[in-house]
Design a protein around this motif. Structure first.
Motif, PDB file in Angstrom:
ATOM      1  N   TYR A 295      -8.699  12.656 110.429  1.00  0.00           N
ATOM      2  CA  TYR A 295      -9.969  13.358 110.313  1.00  0.00           C
ATOM      3  C   TYR A 295      -9.682  14.855 110.257  1.00  0.00           C
ATOM      4  O   TYR A 295      -9.143  15.420 111.211  1.00  0.00           O
ATOM      5  CB  TYR A 295     -10.881  13.039 111.498  1.00  0.00           C
ATOM      6  CG  TYR A 295     -11.340  11.594 111.542  1.00  0.00           C
ATOM      7  CD1 TYR A 295     -12.569  11.224 111.018  1.00  0.00           C
ATOM      8  CD2 TYR A 295     -10.519  10.601 112.081  1.00  0.00           C
ATOM      9  CE1 TYR A 295     -12.983   9.893 111.047  1.00  0.00           C
ATOM     10  CE2 TYR A 295     -10.919   9.272 112.109  1.00  0.00           C
ATOM     11  CZ  TYR A 295     -12.162   8.927 111.593  1.00  0.00           C
ATOM     12  OH  TYR A 295     -12.569   7.612 111.611  1.00  0.00           O
ATOM     13  N   ILE A 296     -10.017  15.487 109.150  1.00  0.00           N
ATOM     14  CA  ILE A 296      -9.858  16.929 109.009  1.00  0.00           C
ATOM     15  C   ILE A 296     -11.196  17.581 109.341  1.00  0.00           C
ATOM     16  O   ILE A 296     -12.224  17.265 108.729  1.00  0.00           O
ATOM     17  CB  ILE A 296      -9.396  17.320 107.597  1.00  0.00           C
ATOM     18  CG1 ILE A 296      -7.988  16.768 107.337  1.00  0.00           C
ATOM     19  CG2 ILE A 296      -9.406  18.838 107.425  1.00  0.00           C
ATOM     20  CD1 ILE A 296      -7.461  17.046 105.931  1.00  0.00           C
ATOM     21  N   ILE A 297     -11.180  18.493 110.317  1.00  0.00           N
ATOM     22  CA  ILE A 297     -12.394  19.138 110.817  1.00  0.00           C
ATOM     23  C   ILE A 297     -12.303  20.637 110.525  1.00  0.00           C
ATOM     24  O   ILE A 297     -11.324  21.288 110.904  1.00  0.00           O
ATOM     25  CB  ILE A 297     -12.542  18.916 112.335  1.00  0.00           C
ATOM     26  CG1 ILE A 297     -12.403  17.425 112.693  1.00  0.00           C
ATOM     27  CG2 ILE A 297     -13.864  19.490 112.832  1.00  0.00           C
ATOM     28  CD1 ILE A 297     -13.455  16.533 112.105  1.00  0.00           C
ATOM     29  N   ALA A 298     -13.321  21.170 109.865  1.00  0.00           N
ATOM     30  CA  ALA A 298     -13.237  22.577 109.469  1.00  0.00           C
ATOM     31  C   ALA A 298     -14.607  23.092 109.049  1.00  0.00           C
ATOM     32  O   ALA A 298     -15.587  22.344 108.977  1.00  0.00           O
ATOM     33  CB  ALA A 298     -12.238  22.741 108.335  1.00  0.00           C
ATOM     34  N   CYS A 299     -14.657  24.397 108.739  1.00  0.00           N
ATOM     35  CA  CYS A 299     -15.872  25.059 108.258  1.00  0.00           C
ATOM     36  C   CYS A 299     -15.524  25.933 107.058  1.00  0.00           C
ATOM     37  O   CYS A 299     -14.393  26.405 106.931  1.00  0.00           O
ATOM     38  CB  CYS A 299     -16.465  25.972 109.329  1.00  0.00           C
ATOM     39  SG  CYS A 299     -16.699  25.267 110.945  1.00  0.00           S
ATOM     40  N   GLY A 300     -16.502  26.178 106.202  1.00  0.00           N
ATOM     41  CA  GLY A 300     -16.364  27.174 105.151  1.00  0.00           C
ATOM     42  C   GLY A 300     -15.138  26.972 104.273  1.00  0.00           C
ATOM     43  O   GLY A 300     -14.863  25.868 103.780  1.00  0.00           O
ATOM     44  N   THR A 301     -14.381  28.047 104.089  1.00  0.00           N
ATOM     45  CA  THR A 301     -13.183  28.002 103.259  1.00  0.00           C
ATOM     46  C   THR A 301     -12.189  26.970 103.770  1.00  0.00           C
ATOM     47  O   THR A 301     -11.548  26.256 102.980  1.00  0.00           O
ATOM     48  CB  THR A 301     -12.532  29.397 103.204  1.00  0.00           C
ATOM     49  OG1 THR A 301     -13.317  30.238 102.356  1.00  0.00           O
ATOM     50  CG2 THR A 301     -11.116  29.346 102.664  1.00  0.00           C
ATOM     51  N   SER A 302     -12.033  26.865 105.073  1.00  0.00           N
ATOM     52  CA  SER A 302     -11.108  25.878 105.639  1.00  0.00           C
ATOM     53  C   SER A 302     -11.552  24.459 105.294  1.00  0.00           C
ATOM     54  O   SER A 302     -10.712  23.568 105.068  1.00  0.00           O
ATOM     55  CB  SER A 302     -11.014  26.048 107.157  1.00  0.00           C
ATOM     56  OG  SER A 302     -10.460  27.304 107.485  1.00  0.00           O
ATOM     57  N   TYR A 303     -12.839  24.235 105.262  1.00  0.00           N
ATOM     58  CA  TYR A 303     -13.381  22.930 104.857  1.00  0.00           C
ATOM     59  C   TYR A 303     -12.984  22.615 103.418  1.00  0.00           C
ATOM     60  O   TYR A 303     -12.562  21.500 103.104  1.00  0.00           O
ATOM     61  CB  TYR A 303     -14.898  22.955 105.016  1.00  0.00           C
ATOM     62  CG  TYR A 303     -15.642  21.742 104.529  1.00  0.00           C
ATOM     63  CD1 TYR A 303     -15.601  20.535 105.215  1.00  0.00           C
ATOM     64  CD2 TYR A 303     -16.436  21.822 103.381  1.00  0.00           C
ATOM     65  CE1 TYR A 303     -16.316  19.428 104.773  1.00  0.00           C
ATOM     66  CE2 TYR A 303     -17.156  20.723 102.931  1.00  0.00           C
ATOM     67  CZ  TYR A 303     -17.096  19.520 103.628  1.00  0.00           C
ATOM     68  OH  TYR A 303     -17.811  18.435 103.193  1.00  0.00           O
ATOM     69  N   ASN A 304     -13.082  23.605 102.547  1.00  0.00           N
ATOM     70  CA  ASN A 304     -12.681  23.406 101.154  1.00  0.00           C
ATOM     71  C   ASN A 304     -11.184  23.106 101.048  1.00  0.00           C
ATOM     72  O   ASN A 304     -10.762  22.272 100.253  1.00  0.00           O
ATOM     73  CB  ASN A 304     -13.039  24.636 100.322  1.00  0.00           C
ATOM     74  CG  ASN A 304     -14.539  24.850 100.227  1.00  0.00           C
ATOM     75  OD1 ASN A 304     -15.320  23.913 100.382  1.00  0.00           O
ATOM     76  ND2 ASN A 304     -14.956  26.080  99.984  1.00  0.00           N
ATOM     77  N   ALA A 305     -10.375  23.798 101.850  1.00  0.00           N
ATOM     78  CA  ALA A 305      -8.938  23.522 101.876  1.00  0.00           C
ATOM     79  C   ALA A 305      -8.678  22.109 102.385  1.00  0.00           C
ATOM     80  O   ALA A 305      -7.743  21.426 101.943  1.00  0.00           O
ATOM     81  CB  ALA A 305      -8.221  24.543 102.757  1.00  0.00           C
ATOM     82  N   GLY A 306      -9.522  21.656 103.315  1.00  0.00           N
ATOM     83  CA  GLY A 306      -9.367  20.319 103.864  1.00  0.00           C
ATOM     84  C   GLY A 306      -9.486  19.227 102.814  1.00  0.00           C
ATOM     85  O   GLY A 306      -8.798  18.200 102.882  1.00  0.00           O
ATOM     86  N   TRP A 307     -10.342  19.431 101.805  1.00  0.00           N
ATOM     87  CA  TRP A 307     -10.486  18.437 100.746  1.00  0.00           C
ATOM     88  C   TRP A 307      -9.211  18.330  99.918  1.00  0.00           C
ATOM     89  O   TRP A 307      -8.818  17.234  99.501  1.00  0.00           O
ATOM     90  CB  TRP A 307     -11.683  18.775  99.860  1.00  0.00           C
ATOM     91  CG  TRP A 307     -12.985  18.375 100.492  1.00  0.00           C
ATOM     92  CD1 TRP A 307     -13.858  19.186 101.144  1.00  0.00           C
ATOM     93  CD2 TRP A 307     -13.522  17.061 100.556  1.00  0.00           C
ATOM     94  NE1 TRP A 307     -14.923  18.450 101.616  1.00  0.00           N
ATOM     95  CE2 TRP A 307     -14.752  17.142 101.264  1.00  0.00           C
ATOM     96  CE3 TRP A 307     -13.104  15.820 100.086  1.00  0.00           C
ATOM     97  CZ2 TRP A 307     -15.534  16.034 101.520  1.00  0.00           C
ATOM     98  CZ3 TRP A 307     -13.893  14.707 100.334  1.00  0.00           C
ATOM     99  CH2 TRP A 307     -15.097  14.812 101.033  1.00  0.00           C
ATOM    100  N   VAL A 308      -8.572  19.464  99.681  1.00  0.00           N
ATOM    101  CA  VAL A 308      -7.281  19.413  98.979  1.00  0.00           C
ATOM    102  C   VAL A 308      -6.247  18.721  99.863  1.00  0.00           C
ATOM    103  O   VAL A 308      -5.442  17.911  99.383  1.00  0.00           O
ATOM    104  CB  VAL A 308      -6.812  20.832  98.594  1.00  0.00           C
ATOM    105  CG1 VAL A 308      -5.469  20.765  97.874  1.00  0.00           C
ATOM    106  CG2 VAL A 308      -7.850  21.532  97.725  1.00  0.00           C
ATOM    107  N   GLY A 309      -6.301  19.014 101.167  1.00  0.00           N
ATOM    108  CA  GLY A 309      -5.405  18.353 102.114  1.00  0.00           C
ATOM    109  C   GLY A 309      -5.585  16.851 102.116  1.00  0.00           C
ATOM    110  O   GLY A 309      -4.615  16.090 102.229  1.00  0.00           O
ATOM    111  N   LYS A 310      -6.813  16.407 101.997  1.00  0.00           N
ATOM    112  CA  LYS A 310      -7.100  14.960 101.923  1.00  0.00           C
ATOM    113  C   LYS A 310      -6.341  14.330 100.750  1.00  0.00           C
ATOM    114  O   LYS A 310      -5.677  13.294 100.899  1.00  0.00           O
ATOM    115  CB  LYS A 310      -8.600  14.739 101.756  1.00  0.00           C
ATOM    116  CG  LYS A 310      -9.008  13.310 101.376  1.00  0.00           C
ATOM    117  CD  LYS A 310     -10.518  13.238 101.122  1.00  0.00           C
ATOM    118  CE  LYS A 310     -10.908  11.926 100.456  1.00  0.00           C
ATOM    119  NZ  LYS A 310     -10.783  10.758 101.335  1.00  0.00           N
ATOM    120  N   ALA A 311      -6.433  14.972  99.580  1.00  0.00           N
ATOM    121  CA  ALA A 311      -5.754  14.440  98.397  1.00  0.00           C
ATOM    122  C   ALA A 311      -4.243  14.389  98.608  1.00  0.00           C
ATOM    123  O   ALA A 311      -3.585  13.405  98.242  1.00  0.00           O
ATOM    124  CB  ALA A 311      -6.093  15.290  97.170  1.00  0.00           C
TER     125      ALA A 311
END
Length: 603
Positions: A295-311
């Motif tokens: 589970y990647i937990i984040a806000c804002g820009t970090s949240y967007n980075a999290g989606w790349v991390g998911k991939a």
């Protein structure tokens, strides 16, 4: 978000406070103020709406003392104004207080204790300083009055309090909001960020939630909630004053965009060996490998980075990943898997929304990893493990190098798990080489600033709105690109999955609407180009960012090819520059957009 500084034991308290507040300008604020006093009972309270420069213009040469506190305010309760600016004083002017955070029960406090008090402003902070005065009028000494107030207050806070009748002490307390004590020789300082006081000291003491600290020029006393003495070793801040200066750059954001190639090389050096293998604590790898879902937990820009991390994690480690907004997850926690692992992404490591999720997952006993730029930050201390982004201080509100650093470190984590699991794709992936290639390509893209500036003039000079579209990781980059554009240029920009245009969004396309298409994925390139044709036929002004191998002659920006897993690290760079130049051309402050704060320390 808001900033606190304080100093005791130095004759030039005013100068130190102003310098400290200037270092905290990046956090976002709408007003500022200082309180300075001395043993001679000469008290100076100066506040101003606007920038630190506006405050400085009001400070006379006679404003000096050996003790003082200062504050930059980001409005939460009450409009931005001089009367709502900090520091706040009690009704009899005896107590002076600065505060970061939000007091949740301020209205109840006002009703129960302060019905007969006439407050000057509308802030929750003013209610606290009046509450301290109330208990002092009941006969309590300052320390006990402060402690009594703390026992009643609910919410987040970092406080610095001065009793003008005893100007040899600053009383400090915190809960959920960051605050540090800086140690000097015959003086001590207080700050919400070590950067604010690096010119005075590089040694700091952390404060834990619920503690009270009595700060004197030659002594620091820490007490827990029960009044027991607490002893804690200081630490040395690993920061260089040169790292937090703009140098020859006109804005921090431009400097930080230019820093990205260096950050990539620094990450390679720190997290890989000469043979290309990844260097990460084995326990981290084993814990994630043993989990059934990340589970990647984040806000804002970090949240967007999290989606790349998911991939990245799903492709290389073969572990399912969910990405969640921390502000939603904390109060609407989904059904969790049986063996989850949590990754928290935060540039500052102080993000309040993410921290409240970490508190819950710690309570449930789930393992966690924080990826942050700040060693010793709250999320770093309270998670089981930490990996540093190594991006160096990021001052501009709009994050650039922290975003790409998060993706790079997530890629390294994904490869480490994939290698440990024997994943063939991961084992063939030479991440050290690929990140080094990306560093060079970033430099090439950044060198095209003049071209991007001209394109921005053509596409964004007079538009009210714009769209970024893409598929897969290009969609994730589109979300980040649109966030950059909207937060500093104030163009209403949105990032959409290109395939979703026909399901509603295409209704917003008008003649001349800028649509930026990101194309870096061979599987979906033709589909995205089809979507671009659809909006073009409805009047859109298309702007295509593509990889060389997928490009067409008509594309506006063509980027050198990179490994398919890491395309977001290059495709995002031109979008950062697009936002930068769009903001410059509109005459706005690139580094300090309105209404925003760098470190969001309240929920």
């Amino acid at each position: 978000m808001c900033g606190i500084v304080g100093v005791i034991g130095k004759k030039n308290a005013t100068e130190i406070l102003i310098q400290g507040l200037e270092k905290l300008e990046y956090r976002g604020y709408d007003s500022a103020g200082i309180y300075v006093t001395s043993n001679q009972q000469q008290n100076y309270l100066i506040k101003s709406q606007g920038r630190i420069a506006d405050l400085q213009s009001k400070i006379g040469k006679d404003v000096e003392g050996s003790i003082g506190i200062g504050h930059t305010r980001w409005a939460t309760h009450g409009e931005p104004s001089e009367r709502n600016a900090h520091p706040h004083t009690s009704g009899n002017d005896r107590f002076v207080l600065v505060h970061n955070g939000v007091i949740e029960n301020f209205e109840e406090i006002k009703q129960e204790y302060l019905q007969n008090k006439q407050l000057l402003g509308e802030t929750d902070t003013e209610i606290v300083v009046y509450l301290i005065e109330y208990f002092a009028e009941q006969g309590l000494e300052t320390k006990e009055a402060f402690k009594k107030a703390l026992s009643i207050i609910e919410g987040s806070y970092a406080f610095a309090l001065i009793d003008s009748e005893n100007p040899e002490v600053i009383y400090v307390a915190k809960n959920k909001s960051p605050l540090l004590i800086g140690l000097g020789k015959d003086f001590n300082v207080i700050c919400s960020d070590a950067m604010a006081m690096l010119q005075e000291t590089n040694r700091f003491l952390e404060i834990v939630d619920g503690e009270m600290v009595i700060v004197k020029a030659d002594e620091i006393k820490i007490e827990d909630e029960k009044g027991n003495a607490v002893y804690r070793e200081s630490y040395e801040a690993q920061l260089d004053l040169n790292d937090i200066e703009k140098g020859t750059y006109p804005y921090y954001m431009l400097k930080e965009i230019n820093d990205q190639p260096t950050v990539m090389r620094r990450i390679v050096k720190e997290y890989t060996k000469q043979n290309g293998s990844v260097v990460i604590e084995p326990e981290i790898v084993e814990k994630i490998k043993a989990s059934d879902r990340v589970y990647i937990i984040a806000c804002g820009t970090s949240y967007n980075a999290g989606w790349v991390g998911k991939a990245l994690i799903e492709k290389m480690a073969q572990i399912p990943v969910e990405v969640h907004l921390s502000s939603e997850f904390g109060y609407n926690m989904p059904l969790l898997s049986k063996n989850p692992f949590f990754i928290f992404l935060s540039q500052s490591g102080e993000t309040a929304d993410s921290r409240q999720v970490l508190v819950q997952t710690n309570r449930l006993g789930y393992p966690s990893l924080t990826l942050t730029n700040v060693a010793g930050s709250t999320l770093s201390r309270e998670a089981d493990y930490t990996l540093l982004l190594l991006a160096g201080p990021e001052i501009a509100v709009a994050s650039t190098k922290a975003y790409t650093a998060q993706i790079a470190v997530l890629a390294i984590v994904a490869k480490a798990i994939g290698d440990a699991s024997g994943n063939e794709q991961s084992e063939k992936f030479d991440i050290a080489h690929e990140l080094s290639v990306i560093a060079s390509i970033m430099e090439t893209i950044i060198d095209e600033k003049a071209t991007i500036d001209q394109l921005v003039t053509e596409y964004l000079s007079d538009t009210r709105n714009a769209f970024y579209i893409g598929r897969g990781v290009d969609y994730y980059v589109s979300m980040e690109a649109s966030l950059k554009l909207k937060e500093i240029s104030y163009i209403q920009a949105e990032g959409f999955a290109a395939g979703e245009l026909k399901h509603g969004t295409i209704a917003l396309i008008e003649k001349g609407t800028p649509v930026f298409g990101v194309i870096t994925d061979k599987k979906t390139a033709a589909h995205t180009r089809g979507n671009l044709k659809e909006v073009e036929s409805r009047g859109a002004h298309n702007f295509v960012i593509s990889l060389a191998s997928l490009s067409k002659e008509s594309d506006q920006l063509v980027l050198p090819d990179v490994h398919s897993l890491l395309t977001p690290l290059v495709s995002v760079v031109p979008t950062q520059l697009i936002a930068y130049f769009a903001t410059l051309q509109r005459g706005y402050d690139v580094d300090k957009p309105r209404n925003l704060a760098k470190s969001v320390t309240v929920e």
